[in-house]
Design an enzyme around this catalytic site. Structure first.
Site, PDB file in Angstrom:
ATOM      1  N   ASP A 248       0.657  -0.899  -0.225  1.00  0.00           N
ATOM      2  CA  ASP A 248       0.117  -0.216   0.214  1.00  0.00           C
ATOM      3  C   ASP A 248       0.292   1.174   0.586  1.00  0.00           C
ATOM      4  O   ASP A 248       1.373   1.127   0.574  1.00  0.00           O
ATOM      5  CB  ASP A 248      -1.081  -0.038   1.425  1.00  0.00           C
ATOM      6  CG  ASP A 248      -2.358  -0.862   1.080  1.00  0.00           C
ATOM      7  OD1 ASP A 248      -2.433  -1.596   0.222  1.00  0.00           O
ATOM      8  OD2 ASP A 248      -2.465  -1.680   2.508  1.00  0.00           O
TER       9      ASP A 248
ATOM     10  N   ASP B  51      -6.645  -1.283  -5.174  1.00  0.00           N
ATOM     11  CA  ASP B  51      -8.131  -0.885  -3.883  1.00  0.00           C
ATOM     12  C   ASP B  51      -9.489  -0.275  -4.726  1.00  0.00           C
ATOM     13  O   ASP B  51     -10.607   0.303  -4.560  1.00  0.00           O
ATOM     14  CB  ASP B  51      -7.651  -0.121  -2.375  1.00  0.00           C
ATOM     15  CG  ASP B  51      -6.415  -1.391  -1.831  1.00  0.00           C
ATOM     16  OD1 ASP B  51      -6.936  -2.472  -1.371  1.00  0.00           O
ATOM     17  OD2 ASP B  51      -5.627  -0.524  -1.002  1.00  0.00           O
TER      18      ASP B  51
END
Length: 190
Positions: A145, A159
């Site tokens: 991330d 995402d």
């Protein structure tokens, strides 16, 4: 056959003259779903490659002050790092999602549903690859991330595709947009 008999429609696909059987108009949405999924997967994995090389020293890049910055976070859990000790569960869930989307996608006829399932398939596949092949171990890998949304949460391109796909999925369901042909709805076993 003498050539005068009536032809009975067996319900099977007939080649459209542009390729092998199964390449007709009814298979195009599935192919488009796969292409979209591949684009999401490639963009996500390329952005993660960039993030792991450019941000691995702890650096952060401010994009929009107080709203958006890039910083590296290796996430062993799910959203908001929930379930950090159960990485293998998320690996199985991602594998199940990929398999389910590939199965359901065979009934695609709607361009909107093609977009939804392509985005979901790309995001789920990218997360599955992270879980399978990133450190610390096979099927226990951490998801990369790097997009920090003002300190609220940190995510990635997959995402974005997953959240966008889920939002559109909800909208299509609320509007009763069918996944396949209306005839497919009357005969769900086909």
């Amino acid at each position: 056959m003498t050539g005068t008999e009536d032809v009975v429609d067996s319900g099977e696909e007939v080649p459209d003259g542009r390729g092998s059987p199964g390449t007709g108009p009814r298979t195009r949405p599935y192919g488009r779903m796969l292409v979209l999924a591949a684009v999401v997967l490639l963009v996500d994995q390329a952005s993660k490659l960039w993030a792991t090389s450019a941000l691995s020293d702890g650096a952060a890049i401010t994009v929009i002050p107080r709203l958006l910055r890039f910083r590296l976070l290796l996430n062993p859990g799910a959203a908001f790092s929930i379930g950090e000790g159960a990485t293998w569960v998320f690996t199985l869930a991602a594998a199940g999602a990929v398999g389910g989307i590939l199965y359901v996608g065979r009934r695609l006829r709607s361009p909107a549903w093609t977009l939804v399932l392509g985005a979901l398939l790309g995001g789920a596949t990218s997360h599955l690859l992270d879980r399978l092949f990133r450190p610390p171990a096979f099927a226990q890998g951490h998801v990369v991330d790097f997009i920090d949304y003002g300190g609220l949460f940190v995510g990635n391109v997959a995402d974005i595709a997953l959240v966008g796909g889920c939002a559109l999925l909800l909208l299509l369901n609320l509007r009763d947009v069918p996944l396949g042909d209306p005839a497919d709805q009357a005969h769900p076993s086909s």
